[in-house]
Write an enzyme that holds these catalytic residues in place. Structure first.
Site, PDB file in Angstrom:
ATOM      1  N   ALA A 267       0.847  -1.184   0.000  1.00 28.13           N
ATOM      2  CA  ALA A 267       0.000   0.000   0.000  1.00 28.13           C
ATOM      3  C   ALA A 267       0.885   1.238   0.000  1.00 28.13           C
ATOM      4  CB  ALA A 267      -0.907   0.015   1.229  1.00 28.13           C
ATOM      5  N   MET A 268       0.251   2.394  -0.247  1.00 31.69           N
ATOM      6  CA  MET A 268       1.027   3.623  -0.392  1.00 31.69           C
ATOM      7  C   MET A 268       0.343   4.787   0.293  1.00 31.69           C
ATOM      8  SD  MET A 268       3.699   5.037  -1.508  1.00 31.69           S
ATOM      9  CE  MET A 268       3.981   6.775  -1.199  1.00 31.69           C
ATOM     10  N   ASN A 270       0.159   8.060   0.042  1.00 31.02           N
ATOM     11  CA  ASN A 270      -0.073   9.377  -0.557  1.00 31.02           C
ATOM     12  C   ASN A 270      -0.955  10.241   0.341  1.00 31.02           C
ATOM     13  OD1 ASN A 270       0.907   8.119  -3.115  1.00 31.02           O
ATOM     14  ND2 ASN A 270      -1.053   7.048  -2.926  1.00 31.02           N
ATOM     15  N   GLU A 303      -0.087   2.848   6.901  1.00 31.97           N
ATOM     16  CA  GLU A 303      -0.201   3.933   5.909  1.00 31.97           C
ATOM     17  C   GLU A 303      -0.776   5.184   6.562  1.00 31.97           C
ATOM     18  OE1 GLU A 303       1.460   3.255   3.417  1.00 31.97           O
ATOM     19  OE2 GLU A 303       1.435   1.072   3.620  1.00 31.97           O
ATOM     20  N   GLU A 325      10.150   4.569   7.202  1.00 33.87           N
ATOM     21  CA  GLU A 325       9.649   3.190   7.186  1.00 33.87           C
ATOM     22  C   GLU A 325       9.945   2.449   8.503  1.00 33.87           C
ATOM     23  OE1 GLU A 325       7.478   2.482   5.318  1.00 33.87           O
ATOM     24  OE2 GLU A 325       7.753   3.715   3.523  1.00 33.87           O
TER      25      GLU A 325
HETATM   26  N1  TRP Z   1       5.749   3.647   1.163  1.00 31.44           N
HETATM   27  C1  TRP Z   1       5.083   2.379   0.979  1.00 31.44           C
HETATM   28  C2  TRP Z   1       4.921   1.800   2.396  1.00 31.44           C
HETATM   29  O1  TRP Z   1       4.193   2.273   3.186  1.00 31.44           O
HETATM   30  C3  TRP Z   1       5.876   1.455   0.128  1.00 31.44           C
HETATM   31  C4  TRP Z   1       5.508   1.402  -1.302  1.00 31.44           C
HETATM   32  C5  TRP Z   1       4.291   1.261  -1.799  1.00 31.44           C
HETATM   33  C6  TRP Z   1       6.357   1.397  -2.424  1.00 31.44           C
HETATM   34  N2  TRP Z   1       4.355   1.154  -3.167  1.00 31.44           N
HETATM   35  C7  TRP Z   1       5.591   1.230  -3.556  1.00 31.44           C
HETATM   36  C8  TRP Z   1       7.704   1.480  -2.594  1.00 31.44           C
HETATM   37  C9  TRP Z   1       6.136   1.159  -4.856  1.00 31.44           C
HETATM   38  C10 TRP Z   1       8.255   1.418  -3.877  1.00 31.44           C
HETATM   39  C11 TRP Z   1       7.465   1.259  -4.987  1.00 31.44           C
HETATM   40  O2  TRP Z   1       5.568   0.921   2.805  1.00 31.44           O
HETATM   41 ZN    ZN Z   2       5.637   2.500   4.899  1.00 31.17          ZN
END
Ligand code: TRP
Ligand code: ZN
Length: 911
Positions: A267-268, A270, A303, A325
């Site tokens: 997940a990400m 944003n 997240e 992280e």
């Molecule tokens: N920042 C994301 C996390 O919470 C990691 C992540 C999600 C990511 N999608 C990605 C890193 C694509 C590199 C590429 O851990």
């Molecule tokens: Zn993270």
């Protein structure tokens, strides 16, 4: 391939105040107009302005409204450089065309299941528009999205939606509409997000501690709304927890989560628009296991927690990745521990750490938590950055105590809110808070040196603590000699001593805890006070010398030394070498009051039993002792079902491999199976009794009943291995029942048995879930890891299965990851499994380098195997290296090939 080095970090020549985007989405392409408001950076000397851009077709470029002369800039494959940008604020406007529908990298803007979505971390924004795309440049974003109203009714970006409306188009053309989003918080480009598509939404609210209402929305593919309640409730729990534990509130009026089927990672985060792999959103008790529900809860929290540790305070450069992280993993682990109990949570996290991070740290891709060079940043989203990074934060917490740690945290937030920081900034905030607290409390000398603690960030490799004991039974003095040593890793032949918090306790012959008193210390009180949360019977020692001696005094004089319960709660990410006898471990397994150390004793004993069987001669005596101990555990009224399940769990294969010299994976795998069968036979009655005890808890809703269901899974596996027909039938029938946890427990119990019930269960699972891709991935994984002679043909069939989606990393990982976790097939001595895998990775690399290079790490331990496997794996790696590879996969393959195994372990080779 250029190497990026921390030492080359320079502040950007120009800062950006605003990033204004207009994104026009069409059926087969998109057009992106960007207006970047630059100004010279007073902290940098003048120089060329570097914008990044990948797979962009430049249509227009203007500076302060004037078309830029062709000789004023240089366009290349990976960007655009303006040689002499103005030494005053200026506006740069660009218009580019991009092709989201044919973008298979799943970076930048791409299509997934009919919707368009973005993934910009780490360097995906440059696939959307020309931009410096570096995390230390924060700007305010305003985004206008235009799209077809029929195919894209939902238009989302970061921040608040400030305007929507219809566009007047040509007569007869399909109607188009727009939405404008404004994010008041300046952010780096990697946190930008955009989603457009036909999505179903589920809404709820959250009121912050200070009374501000937040609108929460989950957006999923049509039909999936019924599976969102768990993720929504998890989000609300996370928001509340961060307020209560860290005093951190949410800062916008809305928070959105979108579930996307095609996603490279979990997940990400944003800003205000988290994008999730749909397997980490869609779930209920019928469709997801307890473990998956818990994972969803923790990833949703992870997240969300990034909003402060990641977004409000971001990373200066990608070498600082663990700043966000490691810290955020520590926070999500604390959250799960608070909700579900520390002891079992810790055990699970340590099991993962040992089977992934320790393995990484012992191989050719080992790197420090703060690396100093990389080629492809995507390769550095590793278990070292995440899990070891979290362990470093946890050690600070352990060394400072909760109150001081929280003061350090508050100081960190006050100092760095709204900016891009470094790992060292974080440690500095902790140091300043600690020194203030020590001064206040008159703690002299300092318990440890921060300068020495910082080495943890720069030294790779898992430290080994070697402990020798001398027991003086007449005086009641236990003398410990503790030595620390960190093995060499690529590029780091020599290591320096670290600060290692070592929590220990003593258990006497009767099973009672003894007070731990160091020579020269007051008994009890002082130690208990300094010890804080540990309590009087656990002593936290600080190991900071290459070799040091400790005298534990005031113990009752007797012939036998007390048993040593070490590394309680896994107080540091290290390995222990101390030659404890079987009897001592059995004693700890029976009596240690600290859950982690108790579990660890069991792991050590079972590990020995597996190794003995794998080497061809079962250790009957040890197995008898284990059977007796497990029998007592199954009947111990003081233990929860979850604790019983944990104590009976077997060590992971990766860990077993790493503990063997020239491991033979199929032999270890067979040994694990044989041992389960042995336990299943020898413990028939207590297992049956436990099964009856667990049964009433089966229907309870998660988290209720999860311990009982987990123990049921263990019992089924052991009893099915022993051929119990009733259990085999129950396992088979669970696939048709109402609990996914039990269904998968049943499948796991049957998975390795060459009996008809296995295939029947697997087929039934397929028939039931064939329309649900997220769930069907579990079927792909099961079939790919079926340990039977037809393994490779089976995998081949799966890859051509009509339900297999090669564009979905989840499915690819299910099949190729399943194969890698299938020892007899993957590690077949003729190398066929390796060749097959290499071939698949090469093909995958053409479409999705991020997923391919992660998969390539299945070869990373090639040098640890015996001569035949080593040679066949080397051949597979060499074959990969000789083809065309992405930067990502090439970096991993070359790292693997670059190191040689020496007598003492890994030594640096040409790098
Ligand atoms: N920042 C994301 C996390 O919470 C990691 C992540 C999600 C990511 N999608 C990605 C890193 C694509 C590199 C590429 O851990
Ligand atoms: Zn993270």
């Amino acid at each position: 391939m250029p190497t990026v080095r921390l030492a080359d970090y320079r502040p950007a020549v120009c800062l950006i105040n605003r990033t204004d985007l207009t994104v026009r989405l069409f059926d087969d392409h998109a057009e992106v107009e960007a207006q970047l408001a630059f100004e010279p950076n007073p902290a940098a000397s003048p120089g060329p302005l570097e914008l990044r851009g990948l797979d962009l077709t430049l249509l227009e470029l203007r500076l302060d409204g004037e078309e830029l002369a062709p000789d004023a800039y240089r366009l290349s494959d990976d960007g655009l450089v303006i040689a002499a940008p103005p030494r005053r604020p200026f506006l740069l406007q660009s218009r580019v065309r991009i092709h989201p529908h044919t973008n298979t990298t799943l970076e930048g803007l791409y299509e997934s299941g009919g919707m368009l979505a973005t993934q910009c971390e780490a360097e995906g924004f440059r696939r959307i528009t020309f931009h410096p795309d570096r995390p230390d440049l924060l700007s305010r974003f305003r985004v206008r999205i235009e799209a077809d109203q029929q195919t894209c009714p939902v238009l989302l970006s970061n921040g608040n939606c400030v305007d929507t409306g219809l566009l007047s188009g040509e007569d007869g053309a399909p109607p188009r509409h727009y939405a404008v989003w404004d994010d008041p918080f300046p952010k780096p480009s990697y946190l930008f997000a955009l989603v457009a598509g036909r999505l179903e939404e589920v809404q709820d609210t959250f009121t912050t501690a200070s009374g501000r209402p937040v609108r929460l929305r989950l957006h999923v593919e049509p039909g999936d709304a019924p599976y969102t309640a768990h993720a929504m409730a998890s989000l609300q729990r996370a928001m509340r927890w961060d307020e209560q534990r860290y005093g951190l509130e949410y800062d916008l009026e809305e928070f959105n989560i979108v579930a996307v089927r095609h996603f490279n990672m979990g997940a990400m985060e944003n800003k205000s628009l988290n994008i999730f792999n749909s397997k980490l959103v869609l779930a209920d008790a019928e469709t997801a296991t307890d473990a998956e529900l818990e994972r969803i809860e923790s990833v949703v929290a992870h997240e969300y927690f990034h909003n402060w540790t990641g977004n409000r305070i971001t990373c200066r450069d990608w070498f600082q990745l663990s700043l966000k992280e490691g810290l955020t993993v520590f926070r999500d682990q604390s959250f799960s521990a608070d909700l579900h109990g520390l002891a079992l949570n810790r055990i699970e996290n340590v099991a993962v750490l040992r089977n992934t991070q320790f393995r990484e740290d012992a191989g050719p891709t080992a790197h420090p938590v703060q690396p100093d060079a990389y080629q492809a940043i995507d390769n550095f989203y590793t278990t070292t950055i995440y899990e070891k990074g979290s362990e470093l934060i946890r050690m600070l917490h352990t060394l400072l105590g909760e109150d001081t740690f929280m003061e350090g945290m508050a100081l960190y937030v006050r100092r760095h809110d709204g900016s891009a920081a470094t790992c060292d900034d974080f440690v500095q905030a902790m140091q300043d808070a600690a020194e203030a607290a020590w001064a206040r409390e008159g703690v002299v000398p300092a318990p440890f040196e921060f300068a020495q603690f910082r080495r943890w960030y720069h030294q790779a490799g898992t430290p080994v603590l070697t402990i020798h004991r001398h027991w003086d039974g007449t005086a009641g003095v236990l003398e410990l000699t503790v030595e620390q040593h960190t093995p060499p890793t690529p590029g780091q032949p020599e290591k320096q001593p670290l600060v290692i918090p070592l929590a220990l306790g003593l258990v006497d012959q009767a099973g009672q805890a003894l007070p731990v008193q160091l020579e020269g210390e007051q008994p009890e009180t002082a130690a208990a006070e300094r010890n804080g949360a540990w309590g009087a019977h656990t002593r936290l020692l600080v190991i900071d010398q290459p070799r040091q001696q400790l005298r534990l005094v005031g113990l009752p004089p007797q012939a036998h030394p007390p048993a040593l319960s070490l590394l309680r709660q896994f107080s540091a990410p290290v390995k222990l070498e101390m030659g404890r006898t079987t009897a001592e471990l059995v004693h700890l397994l029976a009596h240690d009051s600290e859950a982690f150390a108790r579990w660890d004793a069991a792991q050590g004993l079972v590990g020995q039993a597996v190794q003995a069987r794998a080497a061809g001669h079962a250790n009957e005596e040890l197995e008898e002792l284990l059977i007796a101990a497990f029998g007592r555990i199954l009947a111990d009224p003081l233990l929860s079902e979850g604790s019983r399940a944990a104590l009976l769990s077997l060590p992971g294969l990766a860990e077993l491999e790493d503990a063997s010299d020239q491991p033979d994976p199929p032999a270890l795998f067979a040994a694990l199976l044989a041992l389960q069968r042995r336990f299943g036979e020898a413990l028939a009655e207590p297992l049956q009794a436990s099964l009856e005890r667990c049964r009433p808890a089966w229907p309870l809703a998660w988290p209720e009943g999860s311990g009982a269901r987990r123990l049921t899974g263990t019992i089924w596996a052991w009893r099915a291995a022993a051929g119990d027909p009733a259990v085999i039938q129950a396992a088979r029938e669970a696939v048709d029942g109402g609990s996914m946890t039990l269904a998968r427990a049943g499948l796991r119990a049957l998975q390795c048995l060459p009996i008809a019930a296995r295939q029947e269960a697997v087929d039934a699972f397929y028939r039931r879930w064939q329309e649900k891709p997220v769930i069907l991935d579990a079927w792909f994984a099961l079939e790919a890891s079926a340990p039977f002679p037809d393994g490779l043909e089976r995998v081949e069939r799966l890859l051509h299965h009509p339900r297999f989606d090669p564009a979905a990393p989840n499915s690819v990982r299910a099949v190729l990851g399943g194969l890698a976790g299938n020892p007899p097939v993957f590690h077949a001595i003729d190398g066929a499994g390796y060749r097959f895998m290499a071939h698949q990775i090469a093909a995958l690399d053409q479409r999705n380098p991020i997923t391919a290079s992660r998969m390539a790490k299945v070869f990373s331990r090639w040098q640890s195997y015996g001569p035949e496997r080593r040679e066949r794996m080397r051949q597979a790696l060499t074959a990969l290296a000789s083809g065309t590879l992405s930067t990502n996969t090439r970096e991993v393959v070359e790292q693997c090939l670059a190191t040689e195994l020496s007598a003492s372990g890994l030594s640096a080779a040409a790098r």
